[in-house]
Design a protein around this motif. Structure first.
Motif, mmCIF file in Angstrom:
data_model
loop_
_atom_site.group_PDB
_atom_site.id
_atom_site.type_symbol
_atom_site.label_atom_id
_atom_site.label_comp_id
_atom_site.label_asym_id
_atom_site.label_seq_id
_atom_site.Cartn_x
_atom_site.Cartn_y
_atom_site.Cartn_z
ATOM 1 N N TYR A 68 0.837 -1.208 0.000
ATOM 2 C CA TYR A 68 0.000 0.000 0.000
ATOM 3 C C TYR A 68 0.866 1.249 0.000
ATOM 4 C CZ TYR A 68 -2.568 3.939 1.873
ATOM 5 O OH TYR A 68 -3.075 5.201 2.062
ATOM 6 N N PHE A 69 1.858 1.304 0.875
ATOM 7 C CA PHE A 69 2.694 2.491 0.978
ATOM 8 C C PHE A 69 3.498 2.713 -0.306
ATOM 9 C CE2 PHE A 69 2.169 2.091 5.669
ATOM 10 C CZ PHE A 69 1.708 3.394 5.904
ATOM 11 N N ALA A 70 4.002 1.630 -0.911
ATOM 12 C CA ALA A 70 4.727 1.766 -2.180
ATOM 13 C C ALA A 70 3.801 2.324 -3.261
ATOM 14 C CB ALA A 70 5.292 0.416 -2.611
ATOM 15 N N GLY A 71 2.570 1.812 -3.303
ATOM 16 C CA GLY A 71 1.600 2.302 -4.277
ATOM 17 C C GLY A 71 1.205 3.745 -4.013
ATOM 18 N N GLU A 75 1.798 6.851 -6.564
ATOM 19 C CA GLU A 75 0.659 7.604 -7.076
ATOM 20 C C GLU A 75 0.730 9.068 -6.666
ATOM 21 O OE1 GLU A 75 -1.598 6.583 -9.205
ATOM 22 O OE2 GLU A 75 -0.682 4.605 -9.267
ATOM 23 N N LYS A 76 1.213 9.332 -5.458
ATOM 24 C CA LYS A 76 1.341 10.723 -5.000
ATOM 25 C C LYS A 76 2.371 11.460 -5.845
ATOM 26 C CE LYS A 76 -0.328 13.562 -1.897
ATOM 27 N NZ LYS A 76 -1.788 13.811 -1.809
ATOM 28 N N LEU A 228 -6.110 -2.398 -2.502
ATOM 29 C CA LEU A 228 -4.954 -1.542 -2.264
ATOM 30 C C LEU A 228 -4.727 -0.588 -3.426
ATOM 31 C CD1 LEU A 228 -2.397 -4.065 -0.688
ATOM 32 C CD2 LEU A 228 -4.057 -2.572 0.461
ATOM 33 N N VAL A 229 -4.966 -1.067 -4.650
ATOM 34 C CA VAL A 229 -4.833 -0.211 -5.828
ATOM 35 C C VAL A 229 -5.807 0.957 -5.743
ATOM 36 C CG1 VAL A 229 -5.093 -0.084 -8.332
ATOM 37 C CG2 VAL A 229 -3.990 -2.074 -7.297
ATOM 38 N N PHE A 230 -7.057 0.653 -5.392
ATOM 39 C CA PHE A 230 -8.089 1.693 -5.323
ATOM 40 C C PHE A 230 -7.810 2.686 -4.196
ATOM 41 C CE2 PHE A 230 -12.097 3.232 -3.474
ATOM 42 C CZ PHE A 230 -12.570 3.969 -4.546
ATOM 43 N N THR A 231 -7.535 2.176 -3.003
ATOM 44 C CA THR A 231 -7.335 3.080 -1.865
ATOM 45 C C THR A 231 -6.071 3.926 -2.024
ATOM 46 O OG1 THR A 231 -6.316 1.227 -0.652
ATOM 47 C CG2 THR A 231 -8.644 1.707 -0.212
ATOM 48 N N ALA A 232 -5.005 3.339 -2.569
ATOM 49 C CA ALA A 232 -3.781 4.120 -2.798
ATOM 50 C C ALA A 232 -4.055 5.256 -3.773
ATOM 51 C CB ALA A 232 -2.667 3.219 -3.325
ATOM 52 N N ASN A 233 -4.842 4.979 -4.818
ATOM 53 C CA ASN A 233 -5.216 6.023 -5.776
ATOM 54 C C ASN A 233 -6.096 7.076 -5.115
ATOM 55 O OD1 ASN A 233 -4.744 5.881 -8.961
ATOM 56 N ND2 ASN A 233 -4.549 3.822 -8.111
ATOM 57 N N ALA A 234 -7.087 6.630 -4.346
ATOM 58 C CA ALA A 234 -8.022 7.556 -3.715
ATOM 59 C C ALA A 234 -7.308 8.493 -2.753
ATOM 60 C CB ALA A 234 -9.118 6.774 -2.984
ATOM 61 N N SER A 297 11.415 -7.392 -4.603
ATOM 62 C CA SER A 297 10.577 -7.358 -3.398
ATOM 63 C C SER A 297 9.918 -5.999 -3.218
ATOM 64 C CB SER A 297 11.430 -7.674 -2.168
ATOM 65 O OG SER A 297 12.363 -6.629 -1.933
ATOM 66 N N THR A 298 8.875 -5.980 -2.391
ATOM 67 C CA THR A 298 8.181 -4.728 -2.081
ATOM 68 C C THR A 298 9.101 -3.762 -1.354
ATOM 69 O OG1 THR A 298 6.053 -5.901 -1.940
ATOM 70 C CG2 THR A 298 6.194 -3.731 -0.897
ATOM 71 N N ALA A 299 9.922 -4.275 -0.440
ATOM 72 C CA ALA A 299 10.847 -3.418 0.309
ATOM 73 C C ALA A 299 11.828 -2.719 -0.629
ATOM 74 C CB ALA A 299 11.601 -4.256 1.343
ATOM 75 N N LEU A 300 12.371 -3.468 -1.604
ATOM 76 C CA LEU A 300 13.294 -2.877 -2.565
ATOM 77 C C LEU A 300 12.571 -1.844 -3.433
ATOM 78 C CD1 LEU A 300 16.048 -2.712 -3.906
ATOM 79 C CD2 LEU A 300 15.402 -4.668 -5.349
ATOM 80 N N SER A 301 11.346 -2.164 -3.830
ATOM 81 C CA SER A 301 10.556 -1.232 -4.639
ATOM 82 C C SER A 301 10.347 0.083 -3.895
ATOM 83 C CB SER A 301 9.200 -1.848 -4.990
ATOM 84 O OG SER A 301 9.357 -3.026 -5.746
ATOM 85 N N LEU A 302 9.948 -0.024 -2.625
ATOM 86 C CA LEU A 302 9.704 1.169 -1.820
ATOM 87 C C LEU A 302 10.990 1.979 -1.658
ATOM 88 C CD1 LEU A 302 7.538 2.698 -0.282
ATOM 89 C CD2 LEU A 302 8.015 1.290 1.719
ATOM 90 N N GLY A 303 12.124 1.279 -1.488
ATOM 91 C CA GLY A 303 13.401 1.963 -1.345
ATOM 92 C C GLY A 303 13.814 2.700 -2.607
ATOM 93 N N VAL A 304 13.658 2.047 -3.751
ATOM 94 C CA VAL A 304 14.024 2.668 -5.021
ATOM 95 C C VAL A 304 13.118 3.866 -5.310
ATOM 96 C CG1 VAL A 304 14.077 2.331 -7.531
ATOM 97 C CG2 VAL A 304 15.010 0.578 -6.021
ATOM 98 N N ILE A 305 11.817 3.705 -5.098
ATOM 99 C CA ILE A 305 10.868 4.786 -5.374
ATOM 100 C C ILE A 305 11.135 5.980 -4.460
ATOM 101 C CG2 ILE A 305 8.433 5.459 -5.257
ATOM 102 C CD1 ILE A 305 7.819 2.474 -6.016
ATOM 103 N N GLY A 306 11.240 5.710 -3.147
ATOM 104 C CA GLY A 306 11.486 6.790 -2.204
ATOM 105 C C GLY A 306 12.826 7.465 -2.437
#
Length: 335
Positions: A68-71, A75-76, A228-234, A297-306
């Protein structure tokens, strides 16, 4: 991840309630929000999004909480880039700032409704055909390259695109070039006509469709859970109106944001292709068998994005400040 119908309904009611509150509390009476008002409510909506992420983490575990946080962060970030396009639209149509809140909020609601449709279609396609991830991944890679090529003159391309939409709207509807307060339609010589504010709303709606084509495949690269896709977008769209007024001229200083977003979209595109290979069922690839490739992994994704967003934002502000100081020094020396 099991999400009951009751949870869906409660979530939808809360999101709808927040938009209704936003309209009656801030938008119904036309005014230009102050920096303090915009900053306070931007913080409130980001806080609500973070609290919801904490709820997801508590209710369904760290995996889905991380997704959710990565998404949400992705999106933000894409939404902030979209604000630049909104500035171009408002400038082109010379929308008075006191009326911009209404068209922004209505445009955001339209965006959420349209994205809801895209999310449903995407979920159905993914459930039926695993090879859809190949399409999503390749599309994001194409979008990343396209965004990189457009980074030099995005405003010119947006104005050209908006001009085409405006001509189509005025071809099909009777339109006036005069604003009538914050009304979307008005009556002139006994004829009902749409105001420039309605034209702006239609242009924003069309632009939102293009935004969704990028953002929905991107977030499906981070989570395959429709909830999670919907709420992250919302929650990413919520508070976007306040952020528009809060950032103001700062948007022009984020000169490397498009490059950062291009890198993020390319990264997610690669992640989707790897996932598609891992789940492969296409007969002409490895005989229809799964390909033993590593998955991100999600953790790596979040790290790269952030990390990408932090680096591009800081670098943008530093370079923008240096350019401004140099321009000021050159101006002073010329005098």
């Amino acid at each position: 991840m099991h999400v009951s119908l009751t949870t869906w309904l409660i979530t939808g009611a809360v999101i709808l309630g927040l938009f209704v509150f936003d309209f009656f509390a801030h938008v119904r009476t036309p005014h230009e929000p102050t920096l303090r008002e915009s900053g306070f409510w931007s913080t409130v909506y980001i806080g609500i999004a973070v609290l919801f992420g904490g709820f997801v983490w508590w209710q369904w575990g760290s995996q889905y909480g991380g997704e959710y946080f990565a998404g949400y962060v992705t999106e933000k970030a894409l939404s902030v880039d979209n604000l630049f396009v909104f500035v171009v639209i408002m400038t082109k149509f010379a929308v008075p700032r006191v009326y911009q809140q209404k068209v922004l909020l209505l445009g955001i609601v339209m965006a959420l409704v349209m994205r809801g449709g895209f999310i449903a279609v995407g979920a159905a396609a993914i459930n039926a055909y695993s090879w859809v991830f190949y399409i999503f991944g390749l599309f994001l890679l194409f979008t990343a390259v396209k965004l990189l090529n457009e980074s030099d003159e995005p405003a010119a391309e947006e104005r050209e695109r908006q001009g085409r939409v405006e001509r189509i709207v005025k071809k099909w509807f009777r339109a006036t070039d005069v604003y009538d307060g914050d009304k979307l339609t008005t009556r002139i010589d006994g004829k009902r006509m749409i105001t420039p504010l309605m034209v702006v709303l239609i242009v924003i709606g069309f632009t939102d469709v293009l935004f969704a084509l990028d953002s929905i495949p991107a977030i499906y690269g981070l989570t395959q859970e429709p909830y999670l896709v919907f709420t992250a977008n919302a929650f990413a769209l919520m508070g976007l109106r306040q952020l528009y007024f809060l950032l103001g001229g700062l948007l022009n200083k984020l000169i490397y944001l498009s490059y950062g977003l291009s890198l993020i979209l390319a990264f997610i595109g690669v992640k989707l292709v790897l996932h598609a290979l891992h789940e492969n069922t296409l007969s002409f690839i490895n005989g229809g068998n799964h390909v033993p490739v590593p998955e991100i992994s999600t953790a790596l994704s979040l790290g790269v994005i952030g990390g990408t967003l932090v680096v591009t934002t800081v670098l943008s502000l530093i370079v923008s400040k240096r350019r401004a100081n140099k321009a000021l020094a050159d101006s002073t020396s010329n005098d």
